[in-house]
Design a protein around this motif. Structure first.
Motif, PDB file in Angstrom:
ATOM      1  N   GLU A 462       0.829  -1.206   0.000  1.00 22.06           N
ATOM      2  CA  GLU A 462       0.000   0.000   0.000  1.00 22.06           C
ATOM      3  C   GLU A 462       0.863   1.257   0.000  1.00 22.06           C
ATOM      4  OE1 GLU A 462      -2.497  -0.424   3.379  1.00 22.06           O
ATOM      5  OE2 GLU A 462      -3.861  -1.865   2.426  1.00 22.06           O
ATOM      6  N   VAL A 463       1.965   1.218   0.781  1.00 18.64           N
ATOM      7  CA  VAL A 463       2.880   2.363   0.806  1.00 18.64           C
ATOM      8  C   VAL A 463       3.503   2.574  -0.564  1.00 18.64           C
ATOM      9  CG1 VAL A 463       5.084   3.204   1.718  1.00 18.64           C
ATOM     10  CG2 VAL A 463       3.380   2.223   3.273  1.00 18.64           C
ATOM     11  N   GLU A 464       3.947   1.488  -1.195  1.00 17.59           N
ATOM     12  CA  GLU A 464       4.570   1.584  -2.513  1.00 17.59           C
ATOM     13  C   GLU A 464       3.614   2.197  -3.535  1.00 17.59           C
ATOM     14  OE1 GLU A 464       7.174  -1.384  -5.320  1.00 17.59           O
ATOM     15  OE2 GLU A 464       5.206  -2.075  -4.653  1.00 17.59           O
ATOM     16  N   MET A 465       2.371   1.767  -3.487  1.00 20.07           N
ATOM     17  CA  MET A 465       1.388   2.299  -4.426  1.00 20.07           C
ATOM     18  C   MET A 465       1.122   3.779  -4.141  1.00 20.07           C
ATOM     19  SD  MET A 465      -2.425   0.826  -5.253  1.00 20.07           S
ATOM     20  CE  MET A 465      -1.675  -0.749  -5.712  1.00 20.07           C
ATOM     21  N   ALA A 466       1.027   4.119  -2.846  1.00 17.24           N
ATOM     22  CA  ALA A 466       0.767   5.513  -2.467  1.00 17.24           C
ATOM     23  C   ALA A 466       1.939   6.415  -2.815  1.00 17.24           C
ATOM     24  CB  ALA A 466       0.470   5.595  -0.972  1.00 17.24           C
ATOM     25  N   ALA A 467       3.162   5.853  -2.792  1.00 17.25           N
ATOM     26  CA  ALA A 467       4.367   6.654  -3.030  1.00 17.25           C
ATOM     27  C   ALA A 467       4.511   7.074  -4.478  1.00 17.25           C
ATOM     28  CB  ALA A 467       5.602   5.877  -2.583  1.00 17.25           C
ATOM     29  N   GLY A 468       3.783   6.464  -5.375  1.00 10.60           N
ATOM     30  CA  GLY A 468       3.772   6.903  -6.758  1.00 10.60           C
ATOM     31  C   GLY A 468       5.117   6.873  -7.452  1.00 10.60           C
ATOM     32  N   GLY A 469       5.881   5.817  -7.240  1.00  7.44           N
ATOM     33  CA  GLY A 469       7.163   5.676  -7.936  1.00  7.44           C
ATOM     34  C   GLY A 469       8.367   6.093  -7.118  1.00  7.44           C
ATOM     35  N   LEU A 470       8.160   6.698  -5.949  1.00 10.81           N
ATOM     36  CA  LEU A 470       9.291   7.043  -5.085  1.00 10.81           C
ATOM     37  C   LEU A 470       9.890   5.780  -4.475  1.00 10.81           C
ATOM     38  CD1 LEU A 470       7.768  10.080  -3.153  1.00 10.81           C
ATOM     39  CD2 LEU A 470       9.244  10.140  -5.167  1.00 10.81           C
ATOM     40  N   ALA A 471      11.176   5.813  -4.187  1.00 11.84           N
ATOM     41  CA  ALA A 471      11.836   4.668  -3.549  1.00 11.84           C
ATOM     42  C   ALA A 471      11.320   4.514  -2.122  1.00 11.84           C
ATOM     43  CB  ALA A 471      13.342   4.861  -3.555  1.00 11.84           C
ATOM     44  N   VAL A 472      10.969   3.301  -1.747  1.00  9.12           N
ATOM     45  CA  VAL A 472      10.445   3.014  -0.407  1.00  9.12           C
ATOM     46  C   VAL A 472      11.440   2.131   0.333  1.00  9.12           C
ATOM     47  CG1 VAL A 472       8.597   1.884   0.899  1.00  9.12           C
ATOM     48  CG2 VAL A 472       8.049   3.218  -1.159  1.00  9.12           C
ATOM     49  N   PHE A 473      11.754   2.520   1.569  1.00 14.60           N
ATOM     50  CA  PHE A 473      12.662   1.745   2.409  1.00 14.60           C
ATOM     51  C   PHE A 473      11.926   1.379   3.695  1.00 14.60           C
ATOM     52  CE2 PHE A 473      15.415   3.959  -0.413  1.00 14.60           C
ATOM     53  CZ  PHE A 473      16.593   3.225  -0.515  1.00 14.60           C
ATOM     54  N   TRP A 474      12.148   0.141   4.131  1.00  8.46           N
ATOM     55  CA  TRP A 474      11.607  -0.302   5.425  1.00  8.46           C
ATOM     56  C   TRP A 474      12.753  -0.833   6.267  1.00  8.46           C
ATOM     57  CZ3 TRP A 474       7.687   0.292   8.543  1.00  8.46           C
ATOM     58  CH2 TRP A 474       7.516  -0.578   9.606  1.00  8.46           C
ATOM     59  N   GLU A 475      12.917  -0.253   7.445  1.00 11.34           N
ATOM     60  CA  GLU A 475      13.998  -0.635   8.368  1.00 11.34           C
ATOM     61  C   GLU A 475      15.364  -0.610   7.665  1.00 11.34           C
ATOM     62  OE1 GLU A 475      13.619  -0.741  11.391  1.00 11.34           O
ATOM     63  OE2 GLU A 475      11.589  -1.377  11.898  1.00 11.34           O
ATOM     64  N   GLY A 476      15.575   0.421   6.836  1.00 14.19           N
ATOM     65  CA  GLY A 476      16.874   0.631   6.211  1.00 14.19           C
ATOM     66  C   GLY A 476      17.113  -0.126   4.915  1.00 14.19           C
ATOM     67  N   LYS A 477      16.162  -0.952   4.492  1.00 15.58           N
ATOM     68  CA  LYS A 477      16.345  -1.748   3.280  1.00 15.58           C
ATOM     69  C   LYS A 477      15.331  -1.351   2.207  1.00 15.58           C
ATOM     70  CE  LYS A 477      18.162  -5.787   5.761  1.00 15.58           C
ATOM     71  NZ  LYS A 477      17.987  -7.243   6.028  1.00 15.58           N
ATOM     72  N   ARG A 478      15.809  -1.256   0.976  1.00 12.59           N
ATOM     73  CA  ARG A 478      14.935  -0.902  -0.140  1.00 12.59           C
ATOM     74  C   ARG A 478      13.881  -2.001  -0.333  1.00 12.59           C
ATOM     75  NH1 ARG A 478      15.455   1.780  -5.221  1.00 12.59           N
ATOM     76  NH2 ARG A 478      13.332   1.825  -6.098  1.00 12.59           N
ATOM     77  N   TRP A 479      12.625  -1.574  -0.523  1.00 16.52           N
ATOM     78  CA  TRP A 479      11.537  -2.538  -0.672  1.00 16.52           C
ATOM     79  C   TRP A 479      10.812  -2.290  -1.990  1.00 16.52           C
ATOM     80  CZ3 TRP A 479       6.474  -3.397  -1.616  1.00 16.52           C
ATOM     81  CH2 TRP A 479       5.949  -4.634  -1.220  1.00 16.52           C
ATOM     82  N   THR A 480      10.585  -3.368  -2.733  1.00 15.93           N
ATOM     83  CA  THR A 480       9.729  -3.297  -3.907  1.00 15.93           C
ATOM     84  C   THR A 480       8.823  -4.515  -3.911  1.00 15.93           C
ATOM     85  OG1 THR A 480      11.231  -4.517  -5.367  1.00 15.93           O
ATOM     86  CG2 THR A 480      11.534  -2.126  -5.235  1.00 15.93           C
TER      87      THR A 480
END
Length: 486
Positions: A462-480
């Motif tokens: 849900e965060v990835e979709m909301a971010a609209g293409g921005l890089a998303v990190f969780w606990e310091g690691k890139r998430w896709t």
């Protein structure tokens, strides 16, 4: 080849005859560390022969009691080059330096672990005699050795931590007799004034051409001002100041306003080399900032302030900029952090209009009903508090807010996209590239070995979709969603 741990030298000597001959050089055995144990300490003392030796005793790693360490090493006191001792109780347990003078000693670091009473231990050294003539590097923590009796001269490094009781006159004498002084570090240490005759026989400021680093922290504002007014350091590279404000009327910039104008040129030089700025608001009563080699921190917890702490920070920042010879607020990227502190709207408005914030970090707080991730994302949707140059936002997420965060991110991202539209009045918004999230635990011991967020990745999708293409990190690691944790 430099000095190696004793056990490493023993191992090397067993490799072959050639290595045995190489490691037989006395200077390789000059470091005598109590963590090696009694037998290896004896071996090193024998191998070092007439070479000046460096002694290290730290109780947390030592494999023999302090008294036994002295028994092994006291016979070579004439060869002592440096001595570092860290233990819970030193007074009465350091006979060689309490009663005798190691004439070759160049470095002396004594650290007594903090005690329940938070009190300084008065511990006279060298049997009441002057310090060794070549002693140039001294550090005392919770130990007050009687500075006036030591008559320290020719120092290159002076460090006092949690030392209460030395007189201002003792400090001045050290400065006057140590023209090669390079480092001064005074933390939570207090000097006694000289009473009615405090201004007699003083020379202010004392020029120290070799001085490159000064740290003065954890002490009263007036004490900081006294120390700064005593030092003229044209070659200063780093200056760290931290003080407790007992009068809310006094801004931090007053440190340089009376008796310390001679530091303005070095300060300007320090600021001229800065490449970024770190600003941190902590616990609602403390603010610190780092600009190149300058670090300033002030705490207002000891007194009620007539104005919010942000006003003192802004006043100090603007004063610094007026003396920097450059527009540091606009020219330099800022990392803005809130640690257990609420980012008030007027503060974000000021940073939006006056500075270039490219990274924002919010760490969850104990403030009741405050949800940092949700609240800050809402604040940043207002144009006058949008931080238009923001590139990275890093937030701690309270577990109860997991469902609320993705919609807030979506609103935040879409608002920035709209503000970045060339048709809008401010089309400079739009540089955001990363959203970094982590979990907030009220009790650190409750951290789970298996992260439920990455196990059930609905939230991150849900965060990835909301971010609209921005890089998303969780606990310091890139998430896709394609590769999950990269």
């Amino acid at each position: 080849m430099c000095s190696k741990p004793i056990h490493a030298l023993v191992s090397l000597a067993l490799v072959c005859q050639r290595w045995c001959e190489v490691v037989d050089e006395p200077f390789l055995w000059r470091r005598i560390d109590a963590s090696e144990g009694r037998e290896l300490v004896r071996m090193a003392l024998e191998k070092a022969r007439d070479t000046p030796i460096d002694l290290v005793y730290e109780e947390s790693t030592a494999k023999l009691p302090l008294e036994e360490f002295w028994e092994e090493t006291r016979g070579q006191i004439g060869l002592w080059n440096s001595l570092v001792v860290k233990a819970p109780e030193l007074k009465g347990h350091c006979a060689p330096i309490e009663d005798s003078v190691p004439l070759r000693l160049k470095k002396l670091h004594l650290l007594e672990y903090p005690n329940w009473f938070d009190a300084t231990t008065h511990m006279p050294l060298f049997g009441g005699h002057r310090a060794p003539p070549n002693l140039h590097d001294v550090s005392f923590t919770i130990i007050e050795p009687g500075l006036s009796q030591l008559c320290l001269t020719g120092l290159t490094s002076l460090e006092l931590g949690d030392v209460y009781g030395p007189k201002e006159a003792d400090f001045i004498l050290i400065l006057q007799s140590s023209p090669a002084l390079r480092v001064i570090r005074l933390v939570s240490s207090w000097f006694q004034t000289s009473g009615a005759d405090a201004k007699t026989d003083r020379v202010y400021p004392i020029r120290l051409d070799s001085l490159i680093s000064v740290t003065v922290a954890g002490i009263h504002f007036n004490a900081v001002r006294f120390i700064l007014s005593s030092i003229d350091a044209p070659g200063l590279l780093t200056l760290s100041i931290g003080c407790d404000m007992h009068n809310g009327q006094i801004p931090m910039s007053d440190l340089f306003a009376e008796g310390s104008q001679h530091l303005l040129n070095p300060l300007k030089s320090i600021l001229s080399t800065a490449e970024m700025i770190d600003v941190s608001f902590q616990y609602g009563s403390q603010v610190s900032m780092s600009i190149g080699g300058l670090r300033m921190s002030v705490c207002y917890r000891s007194c009620p302030t007539p104005k919010p702490i942000f006003h003192y920070f802004r006043e100090s920042f603007e004063w610094l900029e007026s003396h920097a010879g450059r527009s540091i607020l606009r020219d330099l990227p800022i990392h803005l952090e809130f640690r257990d502190a609420y980012p008030k709207p007027e503060l974000l408005q000021w940073f939006t209009s006056s500075a270039t914030v490219n990274k924002l970090t919010l760490l969850a707080t104990t403030i009741p009903s405050y949800r940092p991730a949700v609240d800050i994302l809402e604040l940043l949707t207002y144009p006058n508090a949008s931080l238009p140059r923001l590139e990275v936002i890093s937030l701690e997420v309270v577990w109860e807010d997991l469902k609320r965060v993705p919609p807030c991110i979506q609103k935040f991202v879409r608002t920035r996209e709209r503000l970045a539209d060339p048709k809008e009045q401010d089309s400079s918004v739009g540089s955001l590239r990363e959203i970094r999230l982590s979990a907030y635990y009220e009790d650190p011991d409750s951290c789970l070995e298996i992260d439920p967020v990455t196990q059930d990745d609905k939230f991150l999708r849900e965060v990835e979709m909301a971010a609209g293409g921005l890089a998303v990190f969780w606990e310091g690691k890139r998430w896709t969603s394609a590769s999950k944790v990269c």
